[in-house]
Design a protein around this motif. Structure first.
Motif, PDB file in Angstrom:
ATOM      1  N   VAL A  48      -8.085  31.380 -18.849  1.00 48.53           N
ATOM      2  CA  VAL A  48      -7.816  32.538 -17.990  1.00 48.53           C
ATOM      3  C   VAL A  48      -6.568  33.244 -18.512  1.00 48.53           C
ATOM      4  O   VAL A  48      -5.566  32.589 -18.819  1.00 48.53           O
ATOM      5  CB  VAL A  48      -7.590  32.113 -16.527  1.00 48.53           C
ATOM      6  N   ASN A  49      -6.609  34.546 -18.621  1.00 54.05           N
ATOM      7  CA  ASN A  49      -5.444  35.309 -19.057  1.00 54.05           C
ATOM      8  C   ASN A  49      -4.560  35.684 -17.878  1.00 54.05           C
ATOM      9  O   ASN A  49      -4.983  36.411 -16.980  1.00 54.05           O
ATOM     10  CB  ASN A  49      -5.861  36.584 -19.785  1.00 54.05           C
ATOM     11  N   GLY A  50      -3.332  35.185 -17.877  1.00 55.06           N
ATOM     12  CA  GLY A  50      -2.322  35.652 -16.956  1.00 55.06           C
ATOM     13  C   GLY A  50      -1.714  36.928 -17.529  1.00 55.06           C
ATOM     14  O   GLY A  50      -2.348  37.616 -18.327  1.00 55.06           O
ATOM     15  N   PRO A  51      -0.477  37.259 -17.193  1.00 54.84           N
ATOM     16  CA  PRO A  51       0.116  38.492 -17.695  1.00 54.84           C
ATOM     17  C   PRO A  51       0.522  38.376 -19.154  1.00 54.84           C
ATOM     18  O   PRO A  51       0.824  37.284 -19.648  1.00 54.84           O
ATOM     19  CB  PRO A  51       1.347  38.670 -16.806  1.00 54.84           C
ATOM     20  N   ASP A  68       4.090  42.039  -6.557  1.00 53.49           N
ATOM     21  CA  ASP A  68       2.913  42.593  -7.226  1.00 53.49           C
ATOM     22  C   ASP A  68       3.145  42.521  -8.733  1.00 53.49           C
ATOM     23  O   ASP A  68       3.376  41.467  -9.265  1.00 53.49           O
ATOM     24  CB  ASP A  68       2.634  44.012  -6.736  1.00 53.49           C
ATOM     25  N   GLY A  69       3.136  43.636  -9.440  1.00 55.32           N
ATOM     26  CA  GLY A  69       3.341  43.616 -10.888  1.00 55.32           C
ATOM     27  C   GLY A  69       4.759  43.912 -11.305  1.00 55.32           C
ATOM     28  O   GLY A  69       5.007  44.175 -12.492  1.00 55.32           O
ATOM     29  N   ASN A  70       5.690  43.852 -10.360  1.00 59.65           N
ATOM     30  CA  ASN A  70       7.078  44.197 -10.662  1.00 59.65           C
ATOM     31  C   ASN A  70       7.958  42.952 -10.721  1.00 59.65           C
ATOM     32  O   ASN A  70       7.943  42.122  -9.812  1.00 59.65           O
ATOM     33  CB  ASN A  70       7.632  45.130  -9.580  1.00 59.65           C
ATOM     34  N   TRP A  71       8.733  42.848 -11.796  1.00 58.41           N
ATOM     35  CA  TRP A  71       9.711  41.772 -11.928  1.00 58.41           C
ATOM     36  C   TRP A  71      11.108  42.370 -11.875  1.00 58.41           C
ATOM     37  O   TRP A  71      11.441  43.247 -12.648  1.00 58.41           O
ATOM     38  CB  TRP A  71       9.528  41.031 -13.243  1.00 58.41           C
ATOM     39  N   THR A 125       8.089  47.514 -13.304  1.00 57.55           N
ATOM     40  CA  THR A 125       6.666  47.239 -13.471  1.00 57.55           C
ATOM     41  C   THR A 125       6.392  46.718 -14.883  1.00 57.55           C
ATOM     42  O   THR A 125       6.596  47.424 -15.868  1.00 57.55           O
ATOM     43  CB  THR A 125       5.829  48.504 -13.225  1.00 57.55           C
ATOM     44  N   LEU A 126       5.903  45.483 -14.967  1.00 58.63           N
ATOM     45  CA  LEU A 126       5.627  44.861 -16.260  1.00 58.63           C
ATOM     46  C   LEU A 126       4.159  44.512 -16.450  1.00 58.63           C
ATOM     47  O   LEU A 126       3.715  44.277 -17.566  1.00 58.63           O
ATOM     48  CB  LEU A 126       6.455  43.581 -16.423  1.00 58.63           C
ATOM     49  N   THR A 127       3.407  44.424 -15.365  1.00 60.25           N
ATOM     50  CA  THR A 127       1.995  44.070 -15.483  1.00 60.25           C
ATOM     51  C   THR A 127       1.252  44.630 -14.282  1.00 60.25           C
ATOM     52  O   THR A 127       1.853  45.274 -13.410  1.00 60.25           O
ATOM     53  CB  THR A 127       1.820  42.536 -15.572  1.00 60.25           C
ATOM     54  N   GLY A 128      -0.053  44.406 -14.242  1.00 57.31           N
ATOM     55  CA  GLY A 128      -0.835  44.891 -13.119  1.00 57.31           C
ATOM     56  C   GLY A 128      -0.542  44.102 -11.854  1.00 57.31           C
ATOM     57  O   GLY A 128       0.147  43.090 -11.863  1.00 57.31           O
ATOM     58  N   ALA A 129      -1.099  44.560 -10.765  1.00 53.31           N
ATOM     59  CA  ALA A 129      -0.815  43.943  -9.474  1.00 53.31           C
ATOM     60  C   ALA A 129      -1.875  42.929  -9.047  1.00 53.31           C
ATOM     61  O   ALA A 129      -1.706  42.266  -8.037  1.00 53.31           O
ATOM     62  CB  ALA A 129      -0.689  45.025  -8.401  1.00 53.31           C
ATOM     63  N   GLY A 130      -2.969  42.809  -9.784  1.00 56.44           N
ATOM     64  CA  GLY A 130      -4.019  41.881  -9.375  1.00 56.44           C
ATOM     65  C   GLY A 130      -4.990  41.608 -10.505  1.00 56.44           C
ATOM     66  O   GLY A 130      -4.906  42.193 -11.583  1.00 56.44           O
ATOM     67  N   TRP A 131      -5.928  40.688 -10.252  1.00 58.78           N
ATOM     68  CA  TRP A 131      -6.894  40.288 -11.259  1.00 58.78           C
ATOM     69  C   TRP A 131      -7.894  41.385 -11.564  1.00 58.78           C
ATOM     70  O   TRP A 131      -8.284  42.154 -10.710  1.00 58.78           O
ATOM     71  CB  TRP A 131      -7.655  39.048 -10.795  1.00 58.78           C
ATOM     72  N   SER A 132      -8.326  41.421 -12.804  1.00 61.77           N
ATOM     73  CA  SER A 132      -9.408  42.290 -13.233  1.00 61.77           C
ATOM     74  C   SER A 132     -10.360  41.414 -14.025  1.00 61.77           C
ATOM     75  O   SER A 132     -10.116  41.120 -15.189  1.00 61.77           O
ATOM     76  CB  SER A 132      -8.882  43.435 -14.113  1.00 61.77           C
ATOM     77  N   THR A 155      -8.831  38.439 -16.211  1.00 60.29           N
ATOM     78  CA  THR A 155      -7.626  38.832 -16.934  1.00 60.29           C
ATOM     79  C   THR A 155      -6.683  39.589 -16.025  1.00 60.29           C
ATOM     80  O   THR A 155      -7.102  40.482 -15.280  1.00 60.29           O
ATOM     81  CB  THR A 155      -7.981  39.717 -18.146  1.00 60.29           C
ATOM     82  N   TRP A 156      -5.397  39.262 -16.118  1.00 58.96           N
ATOM     83  CA  TRP A 156      -4.385  40.031 -15.406  1.00 58.96           C
ATOM     84  C   TRP A 156      -4.083  41.255 -16.253  1.00 58.96           C
ATOM     85  O   TRP A 156      -3.707  41.141 -17.420  1.00 58.96           O
ATOM     86  CB  TRP A 156      -3.119  39.189 -15.226  1.00 58.96           C
ATOM     87  N   PRO A 157      -4.268  42.476 -15.725  1.00 57.51           N
ATOM     88  CA  PRO A 157      -4.130  43.675 -16.552  1.00 57.51           C
ATOM     89  C   PRO A 157      -2.697  43.920 -17.015  1.00 57.51           C
ATOM     90  O   PRO A 157      -1.740  43.528 -16.352  1.00 57.51           O
ATOM     91  CB  PRO A 157      -4.615  44.792 -15.627  1.00 57.51           C
ATOM     92  N   THR A 158      -2.581  44.578 -18.147  1.00 56.09           N
ATOM     93  CA  THR A 158      -1.264  44.950 -18.654  1.00 56.09           C
ATOM     94  C   THR A 158      -0.833  46.262 -18.008  1.00 56.09           C
ATOM     95  O   THR A 158      -1.605  46.937 -17.345  1.00 56.09           O
ATOM     96  CB  THR A 158      -1.291  45.129 -20.179  1.00 56.09           C
ATOM     97  N   ALA A 159       0.426  46.606 -18.207  1.00 54.30           N
ATOM     98  CA  ALA A 159       0.952  47.849 -17.649  1.00 54.30           C
ATOM     99  C   ALA A 159       1.886  48.478 -18.668  1.00 54.30           C
ATOM    100  O   ALA A 159       2.569  47.777 -19.412  1.00 54.30           O
ATOM    101  CB  ALA A 159       1.710  47.582 -16.349  1.00 54.30           C
ATOM    102  N   PRO A 160       1.907  49.816 -18.731  1.00 52.91           N
ATOM    103  CA  PRO A 160       2.847  50.467 -19.659  1.00 52.91           C
ATOM    104  C   PRO A 160       4.281  50.286 -19.177  1.00 52.91           C
ATOM    105  O   PRO A 160       4.566  50.397 -17.997  1.00 52.91           O
ATOM    106  CB  PRO A 160       2.419  51.938 -19.603  1.00 52.91           C
ATOM    107  N   TRP A 161       5.170  49.970 -20.113  1.00 52.02           N
ATOM    108  CA  TRP A 161       6.580  49.787 -19.760  1.00 52.02           C
ATOM    109  C   TRP A 161       7.288  51.137 -19.829  1.00 52.02           C
ATOM    110  O   TRP A 161       8.195  51.354 -20.619  1.00 52.02           O
ATOM    111  CB  TRP A 161       7.233  48.788 -20.707  1.00 52.02           C
ATOM    112  N   THR A 162       6.852  52.049 -19.025  1.00 54.83           N
ATOM    113  CA  THR A 162       7.397  53.396 -19.063  1.00 54.83           C
ATOM    114  C   THR A 162       8.800  53.426 -18.488  1.00 54.83           C
ATOM    115  O   THR A 162       9.131  52.735 -17.544  1.00 54.83           O
ATOM    116  CB  THR A 162       6.510  54.360 -18.256  1.00 54.83           C
ATOM    117  N   GLY A 163       9.626  54.290 -19.081  1.00 47.84           N
ATOM    118  CA  GLY A 163      10.974  54.473 -18.565  1.00 47.84           C
ATOM    119  C   GLY A 163      11.849  53.261 -18.702  1.00 47.84           C
ATOM    120  O   GLY A 163      12.846  53.117 -17.989  1.00 47.84           O
ATOM    121  N   SER A 164      11.511  52.370 -19.646  1.00 51.17           N
ATOM    122  CA  SER A 164      12.293  51.140 -19.757  1.00 51.17           C
ATOM    123  C   SER A 164      12.629  50.814 -21.205  1.00 51.17           C
ATOM    124  O   SER A 164      12.708  49.660 -21.596  1.00 51.17           O
ATOM    125  CB  SER A 164      11.524  49.982 -19.141  1.00 51.17           C
ATOM    126  N   ASP A 165      12.810  51.850 -22.026  1.00 44.75           N
ATOM    127  CA  ASP A 165      13.154  51.619 -23.423  1.00 44.75           C
ATOM    128  C   ASP A 165      14.547  51.030 -23.555  1.00 44.75           C
ATOM    129  O   ASP A 165      15.446  51.322 -22.771  1.00 44.75           O
ATOM    130  CB  ASP A 165      13.097  52.929 -24.214  1.00 44.75           C
TER     131      ASP A 165
END
Length: 502
Positions: free
Chosen positions: A92-95, A433-436, A440-447, A450-460
């Motif tokens: 199973v894929n976590g984040p 949810d998907g926030n650490w 926001t680092l990952t999705g908020a629930g299973w798909s 697989t736990w969905p990925t999330a764009p790391w926007t605004g966090s360069d």
């Protein structure tokens, strides 16, 4: 020593970079007549998982119907590539918290090769079968073939990972361990940093202790530096986890010829490995075309396998054993598991306790010990996580090629407030949810699975976007996960803690 809180049994109540290491080993291939369909002699090769399962008593567990079924093992590593042997339904894929997560083609999968090798040792299997079917040497399976393997990726395809990403991965496991179908009771951390910060304040140590308090057994590799250092890798140096060293079983079930290789970190009288497990020339699944695969062609065996040596591999064997034990005795707390594992181990007569701890793990003996309630073990005082994130890194830093990530900031350049994080993770609230820690680092629930990925926007960080090719690892104890030194006829991983695969 102070009494520790018992920690909850999950059934009753319902990870830096660097220590292990995939180390490639060069040995003479098995004769074609003995190789069989796997490409090697599974019954005669000391590095085969069939042989290792016999040596540690796992085959006795299969014969008794125990295969790790229903127990989740979180592998916080470089990801897992679904090659044959890892596609039978228990992965199973976590984040994905690695730099690779920003590219859909590299998210979750293992571009390095370390995580795939360890996943196959823990819970690989070609097909799901009856418990006794796993006794067949012609079929490939790991130590706990029916365990659920939860892939939590933190290391990129080139090995790059910051300690803050590993901490985030541990936090995620704590908060999602009881998610439907997971029942995560074990974390495998086959790496560490060379930090010498006290476990009483170290953030990474606090993260693993917090998992332990929440009912999760944390299995950590001790390191592959041999005599070059007396300190176990961080967090194996924390006395409140199960630290593992490597041993060579010489391919026999008998214990008289067992030895501890010179590269397995010794530790000190005050803190050394708790147990040892087979970690020399281990035959696990390879990731064709991966970073380690390309750089270590001499490790390849047949089409599917690679040999590797290290405390990484030994830790994976122990994680599989713990999964077997927890299927048989689901109400055991982490303290009780550690007590059973150490008390049932057989001493290595050719080495001291500083080198081998309580000795070689023995699943058969371990499963005979729990009669009624196992007493709690005493333990060192718990830490508080208030120390330095930079000190926790030791010399393990990620870099953009021109600038290293240093100081009291996480991988996104945000100020690290150890006290606030420690309070949140203690209450299992570091993730929402998907926030650490509010990002926001990952999705908020299973798909699907697989736990969905999330764009790391605004966090360069320093204006550099988060693509893995722009980041490199300055070591999980040096150049990241790779073994580059020949020791004891093997490519032993000097690792996330020393030279790594580089």
């Amino acid at each position: 020593m102070t009494p520790r809180s018992p920690g909850r049994s999950r059934r009753a109540g319902a990870a830096v970079v660097a220590s292990s290491a995939l180390a490639a080993v060069v040995l003479t291939a098995a004769p074609a007549s003995a190789a069989g369909s796997l490409g090697y002699d599974a019954a005669g090769d000391k590095g085969s998982l069939n042989n290792i399962a016999r040596v540690v008593g796992a085959q006795d567990a299969y014969a008794a119907g125990v295969t790790g079924k229903g127990v989740g093992v979180a592998l916080i590593d470089t990801g897992v590539t679904p090659v044959a042997g890892l596609t039978s339904g228990n992965l199973v894929n976590g984040p994905d918290l690695s730099f690779d997560s920003q590219n859909p083609d590299t998210a979750h999968v293992d571009g390095f090769g370390h995580g795939t090798h360890l996943a196959s040792i823990i819970a690989g299997r070609d097909v799901a079968g009856s418990p006794t079917s796993y006794l067949d040497p012609t079929r490939f399976n790991g130590v706990a073939p029916d365990a659920t393997l939860v892939n939590v990726k933190v290391g990129a395809g080139n090995g790059a990972v910051d300690v803050s990403q590993v901490i985030a991965g541990i936090d995620w496991v704590v908060e999602h361990a009881d998610d439907k179908g997971l029942n995560i009771r074990v974390i495998n951390l086959s790496y560490g940093t060379d930090s010498t910060q006290s476990s009483a304040v170290d953030p990474l140590a606090y993260a693993v202790e917090n998992a332990w308090k929440h009912g999760i057994v944390v299995v950590v590799s001790g390191g592959n530096e041999g005599d070059s250092t007396k300190n176990l890798a961080n967090p194996a140096s924390d006395p409140n986890v199960l630290a593992v060293g490597a041993m060579d079983d010489a391919g026999t079930v008998g214990r008289d010829d067992d030895t501890v290789p010179s590269w397995s970190t010794k530790g000190t009288d005050a803190r050394h490995v708790d147990v040892v497990a087979p970690g020399v020339s281990v035959l696990g699944l390879r990731n064709p075309g991966g970073y380690a695969d390309v750089r270590n062609p001499q490790a390849v065996v047949g089409d599917r396998f690679a040999r590797a040596s290290g405390t990484s591999q030994a830790a994976a064997v122990v994680s599989g054993e713990v999964a077997l034990l927890l299927q048989a005795f689901p109400k055991l707390t982490p303290d009780q598991v550690k007590l059973v594992i150490t008390q049932s181990a057989s001493g290595v007569t050719t080495s001291s306790a500083v080198m081998s701890g309580s000795g070689l793990i023995d699943v058969k003996k371990a499963q005979k010990l729990p009669k009624g309630t196992v007493p709690l073990a005493g333990a060192a005082a718990w830490g508080n996580g208030s120390g330095s994130l930079e000190a926790s890194r030791g010399s393990s830093h990620v870099s953009t090629g021109t600038t290293e990530l240093t100081g009291e900031v996480d991988v996104f350049g945000r100020a690290w407030d150890g006290a606030a994080w420690a309070r949140a993770t203690k209450d299992a609230k570091a993730w929402v949810d998907g926030n650490w820690r509010g990002l926001t680092l990952t999705g908020a629930g299973w798909s699907g699975s697989t736990w969905p990925t999330a764009p790391w926007t605004g966090s360069d960080w320093t204006g550099v976007s988060y693509a893995s090719e722009q980041w490199s690892a300055r070591t999980w104890r040096d150049e990241s996960w790779a073994a580059r030194t020949w020791r004891d006829d093997s490519w032993s991983a000097r690792t996330w803690r020393s030279e790594g695969w580089a």
